[in-house]
Design a protein around this motif. Structure first.
Motif, PDB file in Angstrom:
ATOM      1  N   GLU A  25     -32.802  46.812 -41.069  1.00  0.00           N
ATOM      2  CA  GLU A  25     -32.069  47.289 -39.899  1.00  0.00           C
ATOM      3  C   GLU A  25     -30.629  47.651 -40.250  1.00  0.00           C
ATOM      4  OE1 GLU A  25     -35.446  44.771 -38.760  1.00  0.00           O
ATOM      5  OE2 GLU A  25     -33.701  44.295 -40.000  1.00  0.00           O
ATOM      6  N   ALA A  26     -29.983  46.802 -41.043  1.00  0.00           N
ATOM      7  CA  ALA A  26     -28.599  47.083 -41.441  1.00  0.00           C
ATOM      8  C   ALA A  26     -28.542  48.314 -42.343  1.00  0.00           C
ATOM      9  CB  ALA A  26     -27.992  45.870 -42.138  1.00  0.00           C
ATOM     10  N   LYS A  27     -29.503  48.441 -43.236  1.00  0.00           N
ATOM     11  CA  LYS A  27     -29.569  49.626 -44.103  1.00  0.00           C
ATOM     12  C   LYS A  27     -29.707  50.895 -43.277  1.00  0.00           C
ATOM     13  CE  LYS A  27     -31.323  48.280 -48.375  1.00  0.00           C
ATOM     14  NZ  LYS A  27     -32.285  48.095 -49.387  1.00  0.00           N
ATOM     15  N   ALA A  28     -30.611  50.872 -42.314  1.00  0.00           N
ATOM     16  CA  ALA A  28     -30.825  52.039 -41.452  1.00  0.00           C
ATOM     17  C   ALA A  28     -29.578  52.345 -40.634  1.00  0.00           C
ATOM     18  CB  ALA A  28     -32.023  51.800 -40.532  1.00  0.00           C
ATOM     19  N   GLU A  52     -24.505  46.744 -34.485  1.00  0.00           N
ATOM     20  CA  GLU A  52     -25.610  46.308 -35.352  1.00  0.00           C
ATOM     21  C   GLU A  52     -25.111  45.297 -36.385  1.00  0.00           C
ATOM     22  OE1 GLU A  52     -29.249  45.716 -36.952  1.00  0.00           O
ATOM     23  OE2 GLU A  52     -28.938  47.002 -35.226  1.00  0.00           O
ATOM     24  N   LEU A  53     -23.974  45.573 -36.993  1.00  0.00           N
ATOM     25  CA  LEU A  53     -23.438  44.661 -38.003  1.00  0.00           C
ATOM     26  C   LEU A  53     -23.083  43.311 -37.395  1.00  0.00           C
ATOM     27  CD1 LEU A  53     -21.172  47.030 -40.144  1.00  0.00           C
ATOM     28  CD2 LEU A  53     -23.561  46.347 -40.543  1.00  0.00           C
ATOM     29  N   GLU A  54     -22.520  43.323 -36.198  1.00  0.00           N
ATOM     30  CA  GLU A  54     -22.182  42.057 -35.539  1.00  0.00           C
ATOM     31  C   GLU A  54     -23.444  41.237 -35.254  1.00  0.00           C
ATOM     32  OE1 GLU A  54     -17.994  43.105 -33.302  1.00  0.00           O
ATOM     33  OE2 GLU A  54     -19.846  43.634 -32.261  1.00  0.00           O
ATOM     34  N   GLY A  55     -24.540  41.898 -34.999  1.00  0.00           N
ATOM     35  CA  GLY A  55     -25.794  41.196 -34.766  1.00  0.00           C
ATOM     36  C   GLY A  55     -26.488  40.753 -36.036  1.00  0.00           C
ATOM     37  N   ASP A  56     -26.201  41.437 -37.145  1.00  0.00           N
ATOM     38  CA  ASP A  56     -26.902  41.144 -38.400  1.00  0.00           C
ATOM     39  C   ASP A  56     -26.212  40.105 -39.273  1.00  0.00           C
ATOM     40  OD1 ASP A  56     -28.916  42.867 -37.789  1.00  0.00           O
ATOM     41  OD2 ASP A  56     -28.458  44.338 -39.333  1.00  0.00           O
ATOM     42  N   ILE A  57     -24.897  39.993 -39.196  1.00  0.00           N
ATOM     43  CA  ILE A  57     -24.204  39.055 -40.089  1.00  0.00           C
ATOM     44  C   ILE A  57     -24.643  37.629 -39.761  1.00  0.00           C
ATOM     45  CG2 ILE A  57     -22.115  38.806 -38.671  1.00  0.00           C
ATOM     46  CD1 ILE A  57     -20.548  38.889 -41.389  1.00  0.00           C
ATOM     47  N   MET A  58     -24.862  36.856 -40.796  1.00  0.00           N
ATOM     48  CA  MET A  58     -25.406  35.506 -40.642  1.00  0.00           C
ATOM     49  C   MET A  58     -24.277  34.472 -40.542  1.00  0.00           C
ATOM     50  SD  MET A  58     -28.246  33.416 -40.905  1.00  0.00           S
ATOM     51  CE  MET A  58     -29.506  34.371 -41.685  1.00  0.00           C
ATOM     52  N   PRO A  59     -24.083  33.885 -39.349  1.00  0.00           N
ATOM     53  CA  PRO A  59     -23.104  32.800 -39.228  1.00  0.00           C
ATOM     54  C   PRO A  59     -23.510  31.641 -40.146  1.00  0.00           C
ATOM     55  CG  PRO A  59     -23.729  33.612 -37.061  1.00  0.00           C
ATOM     56  CD  PRO A  59     -24.682  34.223 -38.060  1.00  0.00           C
ATOM     57  N   ILE A  60     -22.535  30.978 -40.682  1.00  0.00           N
ATOM     58  CA  ILE A  60     -22.794  29.934 -41.673  1.00  0.00           C
ATOM     59  C   ILE A  60     -23.675  28.822 -41.102  1.00  0.00           C
ATOM     60  CG2 ILE A  60     -20.678  28.580 -41.278  1.00  0.00           C
ATOM     61  CD1 ILE A  60     -22.210  29.435 -44.710  1.00  0.00           C
ATOM     62  N   CYS A  99     -22.308  33.681 -43.987  1.00  0.00           N
ATOM     63  CA  CYS A  99     -22.998  33.688 -45.273  1.00  0.00           C
ATOM     64  C   CYS A  99     -22.178  34.528 -46.249  1.00  0.00           C
ATOM     65  CB  CYS A  99     -24.385  34.302 -45.055  1.00  0.00           C
ATOM     66  SG  CYS A  99     -25.303  34.666 -46.555  1.00  0.00           S
ATOM     67  N   ASP A 100     -22.219  34.172 -47.515  1.00  0.00           N
ATOM     68  CA  ASP A 100     -21.445  34.947 -48.495  1.00  0.00           C
ATOM     69  C   ASP A 100     -22.335  35.739 -49.452  1.00  0.00           C
ATOM     70  OD1 ASP A 100     -22.394  32.795 -49.984  1.00  0.00           O
ATOM     71  OD2 ASP A 100     -20.498  32.452 -51.027  1.00  0.00           O
ATOM     72  N   CYS A 101     -23.580  36.012 -49.040  1.00  0.00           N
ATOM     73  CA  CYS A 101     -24.429  36.874 -49.866  1.00  0.00           C
ATOM     74  C   CYS A 101     -23.770  38.256 -49.926  1.00  0.00           C
ATOM     75  CB  CYS A 101     -25.840  36.970 -49.281  1.00  0.00           C
ATOM     76  SG  CYS A 101     -25.968  38.000 -47.800  1.00  0.00           S
ATOM     77  N   PRO A 102     -24.151  39.088 -50.863  1.00  0.00           N
ATOM     78  CA  PRO A 102     -23.492  40.399 -50.990  1.00  0.00           C
ATOM     79  C   PRO A 102     -23.523  41.248 -49.715  1.00  0.00           C
ATOM     80  CG  PRO A 102     -24.806  39.938 -52.941  1.00  0.00           C
ATOM     81  CD  PRO A 102     -25.111  38.855 -51.947  1.00  0.00           C
ATOM     82  N   ALA A 103     -24.635  41.246 -49.001  1.00  0.00           N
ATOM     83  CA  ALA A 103     -24.707  42.059 -47.776  1.00  0.00           C
ATOM     84  C   ALA A 103     -23.775  41.503 -46.701  1.00  0.00           C
ATOM     85  CB  ALA A 103     -26.140  42.117 -47.264  1.00  0.00           C
ATOM     86  N   CYS A 104     -23.822  40.207 -46.469  1.00  0.00           N
ATOM     87  CA  CYS A 104     -22.955  39.614 -45.442  1.00  0.00           C
ATOM     88  C   CYS A 104     -21.474  39.732 -45.814  1.00  0.00           C
ATOM     89  CB  CYS A 104     -23.330  38.158 -45.190  1.00  0.00           C
ATOM     90  SG  CYS A 104     -24.847  37.946 -44.227  1.00  0.00           S
ATOM     91  N   ALA A 105     -21.155  39.610 -47.087  1.00  0.00           N
ATOM     92  CA  ALA A 105     -19.762  39.756 -47.513  1.00  0.00           C
ATOM     93  C   ALA A 105     -19.255  41.171 -47.229  1.00  0.00           C
ATOM     94  CB  ALA A 105     -19.628  39.425 -48.998  1.00  0.00           C
ATOM     95  N   ALA A 106     -20.088  42.179 -47.485  1.00  0.00           N
ATOM     96  CA  ALA A 106     -19.694  43.564 -47.194  1.00  0.00           C
ATOM     97  C   ALA A 106     -19.555  43.771 -45.690  1.00  0.00           C
ATOM     98  CB  ALA A 106     -20.705  44.536 -47.787  1.00  0.00           C
TER      99      ALA A 106
END
Length: 119
Positions: A25-28, A52-60, A99-106
């Motif tokens: 979803e974030a990619k799209a 979309e990004l606000e919904g996709d980012i993973m709170p810690i 979360c600090d994975c590469p996608a969430c960090a971006a």
């Protein structure tokens, strides 16, 4: 949005989309936003992208809960899930909100400039 903010958001969008941890979803959403740049749809696409990004980012807190669940063990494996949970608790203690994975960090970097993107 200024050229500097736009260039920054484009760079971070590419980083997010290339990350192993980026959701479909974030990619799209990232691709739709990139496609809308320099069109009459840019402003609306930017608003939709940010939502979309606000919904996709993973709170810690959610990452910790997921890593400690049966679902987390299925995704990460029984040993890796313990590492993920421990790491998440460690960065939470240091003040991390996400979360600090590469996608969430971006995504976090993009969202830090969302007000500038919406100008």
């Amino acid at each position: 949005m200024t050229k500097e903010v736009r260039d920054y958001a484009v760079q971070k969008t590419h980083e997010m989309m290339e990350a192993f941890s980026c959701s479909a979803e974030a990619k799209a959403a990232g691709q739709a936003w990139l496609d809308a740049l320099d069109t009459e749809n840019e402003a609306a696409a930017t608003e939709k992208y940010i939502a979309e990004l606000e919904g996709d980012i993973m709170p810690i807190e959610m990452l910790i809960a997921f890593a400690e669940s049966d679902g987390g063990a299925q995704v990460f494996g029984p040993e890796k899930t313990k590492e993920v949970a421990a790491h998440a608790k460690e960065i939470q203690a240091a003040g991390a909100k996400y979360c600090d994975c590469p996608a969430c960090a971006a995504v976090e970097a993009i969202l830090a400039r969302k007000d500038e993107m919406l100008k």
